[in-house]
Every structure is written in structure tokens, then in C-alpha cells.
Design an enzyme around this catalytic site. Sequence first.
Site, PDB file in Angstrom:
ATOM      1  N   THR A 210      20.325  25.958  36.102  1.00  0.00           N
ATOM      2  CA  THR A 210      19.033  26.499  36.666  1.00  0.00           C
ATOM      3  C   THR A 210      19.109  27.962  37.121  1.00  0.00           C
ATOM      4  OG1 THR A 210      19.661  26.025  39.127  1.00  0.00           O
ATOM      5  CG2 THR A 210      18.515  24.387  38.310  1.00  0.00           C
TER       6      THR A 210
ATOM      7  N   GLU B  65      20.236  22.991  31.430  1.00  0.00           N
ATOM      8  CA  GLU B  65      21.214  24.151  30.980  1.00  0.00           C
ATOM      9  C   GLU B  65      21.596  25.144  31.962  1.00  0.00           C
ATOM     10  OE1 GLU B  65      21.946  24.952  27.033  1.00  0.00           O
ATOM     11  OE2 GLU B  65      21.087  23.124  26.174  1.00  0.00           O
TER      12      GLU B  65
END
Lengths: 264, 381
Positions: free
Chosen positions: B366, B364
Site C-alpha cells: 500500500t 504490492e
Amino acid sequence: MKIVVCLKQTPDTEATIKLTADKQGIEEQNIKWVMNPYDEYAVEQALRLKEKHGGETVVVCMGPDRVTEAMRTALAMGMDKGVHLKDDAFAHSDATGTAKALAAAIKPLSPDLILCGRQAIDWDMAQVPAILAELLDMPQVTVVAKMEMGADGKSAVCNRRIEGGEEVVEVKFPAVLTCDKGLNEPRYASLPGIMKAKKKEIKPLGLAESGLSANDVGKASSKVQILEYLPLPERPPGKVFKEQETPDMVKQVVKLLREEAKII
Amino acid sequence: MNFDLPEELKVIREATRKFAEKELIPISQHMEETKVMPAEIIAKLKELGYFGIVTPVEYGGMGLSNVGHCVIQEELARANLAFCLLISGNNGIGSMGILYFGNEAQKQKYLPRMATGELLSCFALTEPNAGSDAAAIQMKAEKKGDQYILNGMKHFITRADISDVFTVIAVTDKAKRQKGGFSAFIVEKDAPGFKIGKLQDSMGSDILHQCEMIFEDCEVPAENLLGQEGDGWKAAMRVLEEGRLGQGARSCGMARRLIDLCVDHANTRVQFGKPIAANQAIQWMLADMAVELYAMQCMTYDAAWRLDQGDRTQARASKVKLFCTEAIGRIADRAVQIFGGMGYMREAPIESIYREARALRIYEGTSEIQRLIISRDVLNK
């Protein structure tokens, strides 16, 4: 049938209890409050009876604002509505004062059955339900571990735990029963249940509306005077056996368990 | 200023915590060993309403706020991150596309059954060549008659093997790319031409699988297009943005569990004749863990509350995601150190949380992508 459950909010069983500096009470800040665990059996029993026989379930609770959280949990489990005995005058009531206040709230409801936990896990006195039954002139069966409704729907056969066995008692309604572990497995409050509970009524009941006078409840009426609270004594350090042959150490431990601790 | 939770959320927190302590924590370690989540537990989570936390009331859900969603995720992640991952599709990336971009018929068809957990859902954007650079997706969708034909592959899709409905992002106009060239589709698991590929073994979070999804001339009815053709990028970005706060809440729950375990261990583990908690080295690690947890909780709930007030500042969610997922990495690392050899062993829960925590800095968005979003926000002020 109409079923009333008496509820108490108590510190969580795992809460660390600290005394106030004046030793007149416990530090309430940072304590996690929960529904008295024995009361969960009472709530569950009321819900099961309602599911089977229909009727209405009302939860009655005395205490400051914070107790509505425990009441909401009962409503989330499925109870229909609540009555909250809320007045500074009720604070510091002893068991008799508490039972008087509960009786005043319950009487106008004319219930068929009143369910309580066998005791609250904070004071462990188990007095309120008994006094309540006397005040309402109802029969009482305490420490109920099994309950079967009578065919007439107006009585029940209850098994109560006694030393070394069980006693089977038949009781006619209206009656006060106190619920023990093993009576049922309380359900969890579901998220939809919690959302529905938001809209359920919790009626506040002050001293004036209860019909009681200030002399009936609170510190003024209390026949019990608390002098001070004492912390639990520190546990003595355990004995450690080492650097000997294992069979020798086991013998010594067994001897101590038998003679000193007296647990085997 | 009042930082207290409203009564309803306190009741929800207590109910979830109690359920987690009685039913979820006791089986967590066994789940890590067997890599199986018991079907009875999934059924109980459905029965208690945990698949419909944020679904609006009119579609059969609880319609809880972001704060409420965070409260629940924190308690479930404290037991095991896998429980959060199980419900995260229906409470987030699997249902949000339909909720925000779907038409009424699509919402009626899917959302109520997602809210009860009858249908499990997930979100498919990532491809082998499109990770952080999500706009590099290749998967094609071509309209033929009253169908779209999908060709291509997705990977690292959590729970795809047990899901029924997927929100899939594909290219409908190669020239426009993310500027109106991507579209979002609802694909059902039995769509002709769709199959699950490899189950991808991972370092942690492996009770639920990461999966490859393969589309070979996969036929999707045209009515399954979400929003308009070209809305896909907008939908993907909105869906991902919603999830970021959740990563903060989950990190908080994992941190609480680790700190509890470490405190117990430090007080009972005796070395050199005294509990290791008597050593300043251990005390300082615990102090640092407690400080980070406090910061994580403040950030997460502040951001969730602001989002509930309608403030959608994207950089704030990124800050929460970045800080919390990096902090849980540090906390898990210290927990392994406090447990010593036992922290490295499979028989204690520390090592599995350590492995799971590592993934949070990657999926979701980095840490680097979050820093990119945050720095743009800082520089543009």
C-alpha cells in the site's frame, strides 16, 4: 532463391507534419519514424516466399543512422540481413539518385526477385522501383495484389490492380515487383525475433564502396529542385444546420452533399 | 548523459505499440463489458513472446532488462491493465521465486514452459489476516516423509483460477516466524488437497479474477521446496521488490491513454459554442496531467536503469510505486471530470481505468507501506 526488399523509413501516418522555418523541409524532431507501410507487404511477401521455397532475404535501405530502426524491424520480422546505404553524399537524392544507389547495392547480390512497396507514403511518387528496374534491366510489375510462383520457380503470375478491375501478368525472374495492400497480412515482429535481429548483420555501404561517384547521387545529381514546401490549407469550417424541422435540414444536407461536395 | 532508449528497445517499443494499437486497444472496451479476454489474444501474446520478457535466455526467455520490461508494460497497460496482469506472473512474481531461489532441476522444469506461456503462474502470500502485515501469515506446512502437508488459505490471488503453478509462502517454524520460519513452495494446480475457492468480485481489474486458494492437507513433494526451509520471507520480499517498478510503468501507460482520450474529447466536445479545450479550466487540468506523466516516466525509467546497473536501493522502487500510483489516481480523477457525465458512463473507457487505478495504491504494498520504507531510509541516513 535470393530476394531483396527495398525499404524506406517514413514518418508515421499519424505524425503531425510541421514545416521548417525556411520551408525547405519538415521538422524532423519529435517525428515518429516507421517502416513505410507498403514496404511491410514487401517484407512479408519475401518471408513467405522464403518459408515456402527457401533461400535468402536481404533488406536494402538508404538513409541516415535512424533508418536502422526500420531495418531492425524487418530483420525482427525474419529477414536475414541488411545493407545500409549510408553516406552524407546520398542525402537529398531525387528518385533517380536513390534508384542508382539502390541498384549499386543490389547488383552485386544478384537477386532473383526485388520487392518494393508500391510507393512511399511520404512523397507518394512511386518512381524509385520503376527506375531501379530500368537500371538493372529487369522487368517490373507494379501494384501487385496477388502473386503465384510459377512451377519452374523462375517466374510468377501477378495480379495488379487497375481502374475497374485486375490485370494478370506473367513475369520472368529476375524482376522487380511493387507490393500493394491486400497482397498479404504483414506479421508483427515478435520479441524473440527482435532479440535474434540484434545479431543479424547490417552492412554499411558508403559512396566509395558503392562504386558510384558524387555526381551520380545527392543534391548535385538531382533533376528535381524543390523550391519550397507549403502547409496544407486550413479546412473550411463545417456548416451547421439547427433550429429547423429535421426533414427540412436533411433535405438541405443531401442537396449540398450532391451539388457542392459531389460525393453522392 | 543519455536518456535515449537503445535501438533494440526502440524496436521493441514500436512493435509492442503497433500490436497494442491494432489488436489490443480495439477490443479493450468489449473486454470491459464482457469481462472476458479472448483466447485468440492470449495465444497471440504467447506467440509473440510476451510471457518470457525477463526470463533469462538460457531458460527460453528474452532476458530483457528492467528498462525493457518497463517499456513493454507501459505499452500494454496503455491498451488495458488486464494484459499486464495476464503476463505479470510469468514475468515477475510467479517466476521470480523459482529463478532466484530454485535449484537447477526446478528452473529447468518450470521456467522454459513459463517463458512460452504454456504454464501460467502466480504468487500466493496474502491471507485474510495478513495483508500489509504479511508476516502474520497462518498457513502451515509440515514435513511428513518426502512431502510437505499444507493447510490454510490464501486470498486476493490474481489469476489463480487460470494458473498452473503457484509460489506459495507458508509457515514451517511457528517460533521463528519471518526470521527463518517461513518457506516457499512450488505448488501445481492439481496437487491433492488444493482447490480454488471463491472468485472474489472486485471494483476494477475484473477481467482477470482475484481468487481464494484453499489448502486442506495439500500434498506437496519435498523437492518442491524453494531454496532452504526458512528462505520463504527472503524470497517473498525479493519477489515483491521486483514488482514495484512495474507499477510505475503501468501507471505511465494508463496515464498516456487517459491524456490521449482527454485531448481528443476536449478538442471535439463543444459546449457554449466552442470546444471545451478552449476553457482554461480544462487546459490547466491537461497541463497538470502532462506534468505528472513526465515526472512518472522520469522516475520509472531512472529507477529501472539504476536497478539494471545493480543498484538495488529498496526505497527508490518504493518512491516510484508511491508517486506513480498516486499520480495515476489524480490523473484518472481529472479525466472523469473532463469527460463529465460520459466519464462516469460504462460506455466510455474512462471509468474502467479510474476503477483499475484505485487498486494500484493498494496491491504490492500500500501507499502507507511504501511511505514506511521510504521514511526509514530517510531517517537512517
